[in-house]
Design a protein around this motif. Structure first.
Motif, short mmCIF file in Angstrom:
data_model
loop_
_atom_site.label_atom_id
_atom_site.label_comp_id
_atom_site.label_asym_id
_atom_site.label_seq_id
_atom_site.Cartn_x
_atom_site.Cartn_y
_atom_site.Cartn_z
N GLU A 47 0.85 -1.19 0.00
CA GLU A 47 0.00 0.00 0.00
C GLU A 47 0.89 1.24 0.00
N PRO A 48 0.74 2.11 -1.00
CA PRO A 48 1.60 3.31 -1.07
C PRO A 48 1.60 4.13 0.21
N GLU A 49 0.43 4.23 0.86
CA GLU A 49 0.35 5.03 2.09
C GLU A 49 1.24 4.47 3.19
N ARG A 50 1.32 3.14 3.28
CA ARG A 50 2.14 2.51 4.32
C ARG A 50 3.62 2.65 3.99
N VAL A 51 3.95 2.52 2.70
CA VAL A 51 5.34 2.72 2.29
C VAL A 51 5.78 4.14 2.59
N LEU A 54 6.28 4.74 6.38
CA LEU A 54 7.53 4.16 6.88
C LEU A 54 8.72 5.03 6.49
N ALA A 55 8.77 5.42 5.21
CA ALA A 55 9.87 6.26 4.76
C ALA A 55 9.89 7.59 5.50
N ARG A 56 8.70 8.15 5.74
CA ARG A 56 8.61 9.42 6.47
C ARG A 56 9.11 9.25 7.91
N ALA A 57 8.80 8.11 8.53
CA ALA A 57 9.26 7.85 9.90
C ALA A 57 10.78 7.74 9.94
N VAL A 58 11.36 7.08 8.94
CA VAL A 58 12.82 6.94 8.87
C VAL A 58 13.47 8.32 8.77
N ILE A 167 16.02 0.09 10.90
CA ILE A 167 16.55 -1.19 11.35
C ILE A 167 15.42 -2.19 11.55
N ALA A 168 14.25 -1.72 12.01
CA ALA A 168 13.10 -2.61 12.16
C ALA A 168 12.68 -3.16 10.80
N TRP A 169 12.67 -2.31 9.77
CA TRP A 169 12.34 -2.77 8.41
C TRP A 169 13.35 -3.81 7.95
N MET A 170 14.63 -3.54 8.18
CA MET A 170 15.66 -4.49 7.79
C MET A 170 15.46 -5.83 8.51
N GLY A 171 15.12 -5.77 9.80
CA GLY A 171 14.88 -6.99 10.57
C GLY A 171 13.74 -7.80 9.99
N GLY A 181 9.54 -16.35 12.47
CA GLY A 181 8.40 -15.58 12.93
C GLY A 181 8.84 -14.28 13.57
N GLY A 182 7.93 -13.33 13.60
CA GLY A 182 8.21 -12.06 14.25
C GLY A 182 7.99 -12.16 15.75
N PRO A 183 8.38 -11.14 16.49
CA PRO A 183 8.18 -11.12 17.94
C PRO A 183 6.70 -11.04 18.28
N PRO A 184 6.29 -11.48 19.47
CA PRO A 184 4.88 -11.44 19.86
C PRO A 184 4.30 -10.04 19.74
N GLY A 185 3.14 -9.95 19.11
CA GLY A 185 2.48 -8.65 19.00
C GLY A 185 2.95 -7.82 17.82
N TYR A 186 3.95 -8.31 17.07
CA TYR A 186 4.44 -7.57 15.93
C TYR A 186 4.21 -8.37 14.65
N ASP A 187 4.05 -7.67 13.55
CA ASP A 187 3.84 -8.29 12.26
C ASP A 187 5.19 -8.35 11.55
N ASN A 188 5.35 -9.38 10.71
CA ASN A 188 6.58 -9.46 9.92
C ASN A 188 6.44 -8.74 8.59
N ASN A 189 5.34 -8.05 8.38
CA ASN A 189 5.16 -7.24 7.18
C ASN A 189 6.15 -6.07 7.25
N PRO A 190 7.08 -5.97 6.30
CA PRO A 190 8.09 -4.89 6.37
C PRO A 190 7.48 -3.49 6.42
N TRP A 191 6.25 -3.35 5.89
CA TRP A 191 5.63 -2.02 5.82
C TRP A 191 4.80 -1.70 7.06
N TRP A 192 4.79 -2.61 8.01
CA TRP A 192 4.05 -2.38 9.25
C TRP A 192 4.89 -1.49 10.16
N LEU A 193 4.34 -0.35 10.54
CA LEU A 193 5.10 0.65 11.31
C LEU A 193 4.65 0.63 12.77
#
Length: 319
Positions: A47-51, A54-58, A167-171, A181-193
């Motif tokens: 989703e462009p909005e999520r991408v 994330l870039a804006r947060a970085v 670094i979270a995106w890289m992880g 698998g990702g950590p509990p409560g977190y998604d492994n979707n790279p675009w999840w902020l």
């Protein structure tokens, strides 16, 4: 953005309706470039909005650190331009109001880089691929990212900013490639902020700025009493511990000696970071006016022992 103007949040309780971008053609050009980057995101199934978020947060995280970057000359020039020639009279206010316009070209460039499969492959190589290792400070991904942003010096700074959104995106990219698998409560979707990584809003920052200016003396707010560089060091160290511990979740397979060695080294590194974080926090508290006796009680330590530790810490850091 419209007709060379950057429209501002009308609910942010500030007097400006827009910023004049006529002297910043690179910001206008980035708007056109974003259209193609957004299409690229859709083709990649993102989703462009999520991408963009994330870039804006970085980039917003870099913006908070950039006051300490002597080699950063592009953003100060743009900020003074949108401020009508000189932001110096109220720099902190202008850094809040002008941030999104000033950093927009870098946000688009970062979004484009994160969507590039070649860049994701560099993350995988930096991680050791099939032989897991800690991400290096001179990794190829961050080095290439700095080059794409026309800041060759930025790579090592980005690579060692552990616990931030980059670094979270890289992880996430690494865990997906490893099938972990990702950590509990977190998604492994790279675009999840993560919520704590989201860029602060203009309205929120202006409210904080207003409160800090109204709370002098012993009631001074943390952000007003503790320098930005010191706050960032504390936050970055804590985030680094979190990311280090997340990485350790994926190394519990293989020969017993290898797993134990990696775990113990990683845990030892995390313990050292935690100690550094509490020392920096204690120094910041004392420097901002909290009595040493009170801080000593919080860390359950004799006053004299704490005084010696903090004095030694200042000498080691050259303070």
């Amino acid at each position: 953005m419209r007709h060379g103007r950057w429209l501002l949040d009308a609910d942010a309780n500030q007097p400006l309706e827009h910023l004049d971008l006529r002297g910043l053609p690179e910001v206008v050009a980035a708007q056109r470039r974003w259209v193609s980057v957004a299409r690229r995101a859709v083709r990649a199934g993102a989703e462009p909005e999520r991408v963009f978020a994330l870039a804006r947060a970085v980039v917003a995280r870099w913006w908070e650190q950039a006051l300490q970057w002597e080699r950063e000359t592009i953003w100060p020039r743009r900020l003074h331009q949108v401020a009508g020639g000189d932001a110096g009279g109220d720099l902190e206010w202008w850094r809040i109001v002008g941030r999104d316009a000033v950093v927009f070209p870098e946000v688009v460039a970062v979004a484009d880089a994160l969507l590039d499969p070649v860049m994701a492959e560099l993350v995988w190589v930096d991680s050791g691929a099939g032989r897991p290792r800690a991400l290096p400070a001179d990794g190829m991904f961050c080095r290439r990212l700095g080059e794409r942003l026309e800041r060759g010096w930025l790579g090592p700074l980005a690579a060692t900013d552990h616990g931030g959104p980059l670094i979270a995106w890289m992880g996430s990219v690494i865990r997906l490639r490893r099938g972990a698998g990702g950590p509990p409560g977190y998604d492994n979707n790279p675009w999840w902020l993560r919520q704590e990584h989201q860029a602060a809003t203009m309205a929120g920052q202006l409210r904080v700025l207003g409160k800090e200016k109204k709370a002098p003396g012993s009631g001074t707010m943390w952000r007003a009493a503790v320098p930005a560089e010191q706050r960032m060091l504390i936050t970055s160290t804590i985030d680094s511990v979190e990311e280090q511990l997340l990485q350790l979740r994926g190394v519990q397979s293989g020969p017993t000696a290898d797993v134990a060695r990696r775990l113990l080294r990683g845990l030892g590194h995390s313990a050292g970071l935690i100690e550094a974080a509490w020392k920096r926090t204690a120094v910041a508290a004392v420097n901002s006016g909290v009595p040493l006796e009170e801080v000593a009680r919080w860390v359950d330590m004799p006053v004299e022992v704490l005084r010696e530790m903090l004095t030694a810490g200042r000498q080691e850091s050259g303070g």
